[in-house]
Design an enzyme around this catalytic site. Structure first.
Site, PDB file in Angstrom:
ATOM      1  N   TYR A  66       0.968  -1.349  -0.021  1.00 55.50           N
ATOM      2  CA  TYR A  66      -0.176  -0.039   0.117  1.00 55.50           C
ATOM      3  C   TYR A  66       0.747   1.256  -0.004  1.00 55.50           C
ATOM      4  O   TYR A  66       0.369   2.172  -0.400  1.00 55.50           O
ATOM      5  CB  TYR A  66      -1.051  -0.041   1.171  1.00 55.50           C
ATOM      6  CG  TYR A  66      -0.188   0.310   2.346  1.00 55.50           C
ATOM      7  CD1 TYR A  66      -0.137   1.500   3.065  1.00 55.50           C
ATOM      8  CD2 TYR A  66       0.289  -0.887   3.517  1.00 55.50           C
ATOM      9  CE1 TYR A  66       0.397   1.656   4.160  1.00 55.50           C
ATOM     10  CE2 TYR A  66       0.825  -0.503   4.385  1.00 55.50           C
ATOM     11  CZ  TYR A  66       0.732   0.946   4.971  1.00 55.50           C
ATOM     12  OH  TYR A  66       1.478   0.928   6.341  1.00 55.50           O
ATOM     13  N   ASP A 116      -5.154  -3.878   1.771  1.00 63.43           N
ATOM     14  CA  ASP A 116      -3.664  -2.888   1.758  1.00 63.43           C
ATOM     15  C   ASP A 116      -3.219  -3.073   0.340  1.00 63.43           C
ATOM     16  O   ASP A 116      -2.823  -2.238  -0.492  1.00 63.43           O
ATOM     17  CB  ASP A 116      -2.437  -3.216   2.521  1.00 63.43           C
ATOM     18  CG  ASP A 116      -2.856  -2.632   3.977  1.00 63.43           C
ATOM     19  OD1 ASP A 116      -3.872  -1.909   4.437  1.00 63.43           O
ATOM     20  OD2 ASP A 116      -2.146  -3.365   5.162  1.00 63.43           O
ATOM     21  N   HIS A 161     -10.671  -6.270   7.243  1.00 60.54           N
ATOM     22  CA  HIS A 161      -9.359  -5.515   6.684  1.00 60.54           C
ATOM     23  C   HIS A 161      -8.673  -6.510   6.043  1.00 60.54           C
ATOM     24  O   HIS A 161      -7.647  -6.195   5.229  1.00 60.54           O
ATOM     25  CB  HIS A 161      -8.713  -4.884   7.904  1.00 60.54           C
ATOM     26  CG  HIS A 161      -7.389  -4.023   7.413  1.00 60.54           C
ATOM     27  ND1 HIS A 161      -7.665  -2.987   6.735  1.00 60.54           N
ATOM     28  CD2 HIS A 161      -6.080  -4.079   7.742  1.00 60.54           C
ATOM     29  CE1 HIS A 161      -6.507  -2.527   6.736  1.00 60.54           C
ATOM     30  NE2 HIS A 161      -5.629  -3.027   7.244  1.00 60.54           N
ATOM     31  N   TYR A 165      -7.336 -11.037   9.824  1.00 58.77           N
ATOM     32  CA  TYR A 165      -8.179 -10.269  11.006  1.00 58.77           C
ATOM     33  C   TYR A 165      -9.594 -10.417  10.809  1.00 58.77           C
ATOM     34  O   TYR A 165     -10.340  -9.313  10.218  1.00 58.77           O
ATOM     35  CB  TYR A 165      -7.779  -9.014  10.854  1.00 58.77           C
ATOM     36  CG  TYR A 165      -6.243  -8.650  10.910  1.00 58.77           C
ATOM     37  CD1 TYR A 165      -5.417  -9.385  11.868  1.00 58.77           C
ATOM     38  CD2 TYR A 165      -5.611  -7.637  10.290  1.00 58.77           C
ATOM     39  CE1 TYR A 165      -4.106  -9.142  12.061  1.00 58.77           C
ATOM     40  CE2 TYR A 165      -4.213  -7.356  10.281  1.00 58.77           C
ATOM     41  CZ  TYR A 165      -3.551  -8.193  11.331  1.00 58.77           C
ATOM     42  OH  TYR A 165      -2.254  -7.979  11.547  1.00 58.77           O
ATOM     43  N   ASP A 172      -7.949   2.193   8.338  1.00 65.30           N
ATOM     44  CA  ASP A 172      -7.121   2.303   7.030  1.00 65.30           C
ATOM     45  C   ASP A 172      -7.792   1.579   5.869  1.00 65.30           C
ATOM     46  O   ASP A 172      -7.496   1.977   4.621  1.00 65.30           O
ATOM     47  CB  ASP A 172      -5.805   1.524   7.506  1.00 65.30           C
ATOM     48  CG  ASP A 172      -5.436   1.639   8.992  1.00 65.30           C
ATOM     49  OD1 ASP A 172      -6.397   2.112   9.675  1.00 65.30           O
ATOM     50  OD2 ASP A 172      -4.360   1.519   9.255  1.00 65.30           O
ATOM     51  N   ARG A 242      -2.958   8.997  12.147  1.00 62.73           N
ATOM     52  CA  ARG A 242      -3.189   8.604  10.820  1.00 62.73           C
ATOM     53  C   ARG A 242      -4.148   7.700  10.396  1.00 62.73           C
ATOM     54  O   ARG A 242      -4.873   7.626   9.306  1.00 62.73           O
ATOM     55  CB  ARG A 242      -1.737   7.622  10.609  1.00 62.73           C
ATOM     56  CG  ARG A 242      -1.689   7.542   8.990  1.00 62.73           C
ATOM     57  CD  ARG A 242      -0.193   7.392   8.677  1.00 62.73           C
ATOM     58  NE  ARG A 242       0.369   6.209   8.927  1.00 62.73           N
ATOM     59  CZ  ARG A 242       1.638   5.814   9.782  1.00 62.73           C
ATOM     60  NH1 ARG A 242       2.377   6.713   9.833  1.00 62.73           N
ATOM     61  NH2 ARG A 242       1.853   4.769  10.117  1.00 62.73           N
ATOM     62  N   SER A 243      -4.679   6.920  11.220  1.00 64.05           N
ATOM     63  CA  SER A 243      -5.934   6.040  10.835  1.00 64.05           C
ATOM     64  C   SER A 243      -7.126   6.997  10.726  1.00 64.05           C
ATOM     65  O   SER A 243      -7.979   6.665   9.468  1.00 64.05           O
ATOM     66  CB  SER A 243      -6.312   5.259  11.974  1.00 64.05           C
ATOM     67  OG  SER A 243      -6.981   5.757  13.147  1.00 64.05           O
ATOM     68  N   GLY A 245      -6.625  10.232   9.451  1.00 66.82           N
ATOM     69  CA  GLY A 245      -6.182  10.826   8.228  1.00 66.82           C
ATOM     70  C   GLY A 245      -6.666   9.861   7.197  1.00 66.82           C
ATOM     71  O   GLY A 245      -7.127  10.303   5.998  1.00 66.82           O
TER      72      GLY A 245
END
Length: 665
Positions: A66, A116, A161, A165, A172, A242-243, A245
């Site tokens: 990613y 990702d 995700h 998981y 993200d 950042r997540s 973001g």
């Protein structure tokens, strides 16, 4: 009044407009000016660190990741802002390292079902949309879409995700998948996909948004089985910068492709507005930056983090430019941008390259070693410089701020492109559908006007298309109307000509303040008689000739020197196979070469007419991939767009109303 005086007056008006819209932004931007724009400095650093391939992990070969996708997007934005084809070539070289001839992707494993891995697909879409030799890219895009077709989901339809998981949605993942998914849906005309895309955002809204702060928790586990998940809510414990973001960028990027008439469009814009409020509330008032853990600025060891700060500035600036949020948010974006330059940008004394510092290297949830999502976990992850996802976000941010800082000249102006007189059709190989092509705003190959449209957009103007004959009603909301290369029967059996009634409607519109642009072609490749019946009313005639024939790649045969008042920076222009002009009052020549008139203009009533005998500024000769660097067609396109926008009559009532609205917010 002469042309020089007219331009001077318009410049003063433009400066007043920018001051009114941006408040005290001009004074603040003095602290962040540089001879080379920050976006280009960041791109240079990126391409210098990873010259040959994007092998981000030490002592390991390059892997599909990613992080590449974020870098590709950042470089694409810089390419579109500068017209420098080197950025495109760098993207292509790196993607070609991974995408094989059969469309398979080196190191990619579909069965991982890892969101990702979808992110770099945006770069493949760029290559597919731009290049004619694109079959392998189409197959690679189809492979990534196949993953999304079978991606495991929660009981409500939210993408896990990763396969490993189970039952987990992360912020993200929305960025990793949905901008690609949205562009795919638009490009391949699959509108039903937009329902699936909207669902991902709505599920995050329902499960991960904190109603008190308006912020979002990093992850949500539907099963509540993960150790990091709250047993009651399934949420992780903190608001990682950042997540949030990633989520903010996903929203503004998806809206680029989301149909405005889709019932979910307004709901997504509403989410953007609410998120903007929440982001600004946790912005550090002193520096304009954002914290690693957003809502705990006074907690021990918390720090201001650069990648999240870049993402928030990008999202705010883009949302302002696109009109999703109030212009007043530009000041918050600019404050963050200034803080980033002051706190996170340093210069390497040896290389002269800039560095982006204080990037959280990585953060996640679960896995081995286990990541529990606690405050201590986020604070103790490594902090590095020149991390690729940080540099990618920083390039995206810089291009947005650099664009919006100049966008006052076009704000509230609409550039309307004809697709009635020019309406060639072809079969789209990907969808099998018949489409209109040649000189269209959305057309990204050589034949399109996507770069010219992007230039108008960068100055704050909107771009739209007219599929019918012009009338007083459908020209009413147009400020600039572009007619390009009207069809002849060999190009379009259903040719539409500029009829007397059309001519009357256009002339009246120009007299009322419209700016008409005629981009014809050379003889044998465009319709002249009906076009000249229109332009003779303005004192302009297109001659039935063909000048600047170019043999193969002997580009010097198409060279023309740019001249004021249109071109002050663009000295070397390239125009191939053009018709020259004959002018009489009220028209005047704006550009001559060897006594031939190449470009002309006329003032009619309150309006303006501009003419040149070539479509000229289509992508092939603007995007920097074909022409030698000495030719400055991209710069010329910028200067022409600015000049045209300045010809639009000043709308003082509209401006004062907008200024009042901004002042009241």
């Amino acid at each position: 009044m002469g042309w020089g005086g007219f331009l001077s007056k318009r410049s003063i008006v433009g400066a007043f407009m920018l001051c009114l819209l941006a408040g005290n932004s001009i004074a603040q931007t003095k602290t962040i000016q540089s001879p080379v724009p920050l976006s280009e400095q960041l791109a240079k650093t990126t391409m210098s660190i990873w010259k040959d391939s994007m092998a981000f992990k030490k002592d390991r070969p390059a892997e599909w990741s990613y992080e590449q996708g974020v870098v590709y997007k950042g470089l694409e934005d810089v390419w579109k802002k500068t017209g420098n084809g080197d950025y495109f070539k760098y993207i292509q070289k790196n993607i070609d390292f991974f995408v094989r001839k059969d469309g398979s992707i080196r190191t990619y494993k579909l069965d991982d079902y890892n969101l990702d891995n979808i992110c770099p697909g945006r770069g493949i879409l760029t290559l597919y949309n731009t290049l004619s030799d694109n079959n392998k890219y189409f197959r690679a895009i189809t492979l990534l879409k196949e993953q999304l077709n079978y991606q495991p989901k929660t009981s409500e339809g939210g993408y896990w995700h990763k396969q490993r998981y189970p039952s987990q949605m992360w912020l993200d993942g929305v960025y990793m998948a949905e901008p690609f998914h949205a562009e795919y849906a638009k490009r391949f005309n699959n509108p039903q996909i937009f329902e699936e895309i909207a669902k991902q955002f709505f599920l995050i809204e329902e499960h991960a948004r904190d109603k008190k702060t308006g912020l979002y928790y990093h992850g949500w586990d539907e099963s509540r089985k993960e150790r990091w998940a709250d047993p009651q809510t399934g949420l992780s414990a903190n608001f990682w910068g950042r997540s949030v973001g990633w989520y903010a960028m996903a929203l503004v990027d998806v809206l680029d492709y989301f149909p405005k008439d889709n019932p979910n469009y307004d709901s997504l814009v509403h989410i953007v507005k609410n998120l903007a409020v929440a982001i600004v509330k946790v912005q550090d008032p002193k520096t304009g930056l954002w914290w690693q853990v957003l809502n705990k600025p006074n907690e021990k060891d918390n720090y201001l983090e650069s990648s999240a700060s870049c993402m928030f500035v990008y999202a705010l600036a883009k949302a302002v430019r696109k009109g999703y949020i109030s212009q007043s948010y530009y000041m918050q974006a600019l404050k963050g941008y200034t803080g980033i330059k002051s706190n996170f940008i340093s210069v390497d004394s040896t290389t002269g390259l800039i560095n982006l510092t204080k990037v959280c290297a990585v953060a996640g949830l679960g896995g081995k070693p286990y990541r529990d999502g606690s405050y201590d976990y986020y604070i103790n992850e490594p902090v590095v410089s020149n991390d690729p996802k940080g540099l990618g976000a920083a390039m995206m941010m810089a291009t947005e701020v650099e664009s919006i800082s100049q966008s006052g000249i076009g704000r509230n102006k609409n550039v309307l492109l004809d697709s009635y007189y020019n309406n060639e059709k072809k079969t789209d190989e990907a969808t099998g559908q018949t489409i209109s092509w040649h000189y269209k705003w959305d057309e990204t190959p050589n034949s399109g006007f996507s770069f010219l449209g992007g230039i108008f957009n960068s100055y704050g103007a909107t771009t739209s298309t007219l599929y019918e004959a012009p009338t007083a009603a459908n020209l009413k909301n147009a400020d600039i109307y572009i007619i390009v290369d009207p069809d002849i029967p060999k190009e379009n059996p259903n040719t539409k000509y500029i009829e007397p009634g059309d001519t009357t409607a256009i002339i009246n519109w120009v007299k009322g303040g419209g700016v008409l642009v005629i981009l014809l072609n050379d003889t044998g490749n465009a319709e002249f008689d009906h076009t000249n019946a229109l332009t003779k009313s303005f004192g302009i005639q297109f001659n039935k000739d063909s000048r600047n024939h170019v043999d193969a790649n002997k580009f010097e045969m198409g060279k023309i020197t740019g001249q004021p008042p249109l071109f002050r920076k663009a000295k070397n222009l390239y125009l191939k196979e053009i018709s020259t002009l004959t002018v009489k009052a009220p028209a005047m020549a704006l550009l001559k070469d060897n006594n031939d008139i190449i470009m002309a203009s006329a003032k009619i009533g309150k309006g303006t007419v501009f003419a040149v005998g070539d479509p000229w500024l289509y992508n092939e000769y603007v995007d920097g991939r074909k022409l030698p660097a000495e030719y400055q067609n991209f710069t010329a396109a910028q200067e022409l767009a600015q000049w045209l926008l300045r010809q639009v009559p000043f709308k003082i009532n509209s401006l004062l109303k907008q200024g009042s609205l901004i002042k009241n917010k």
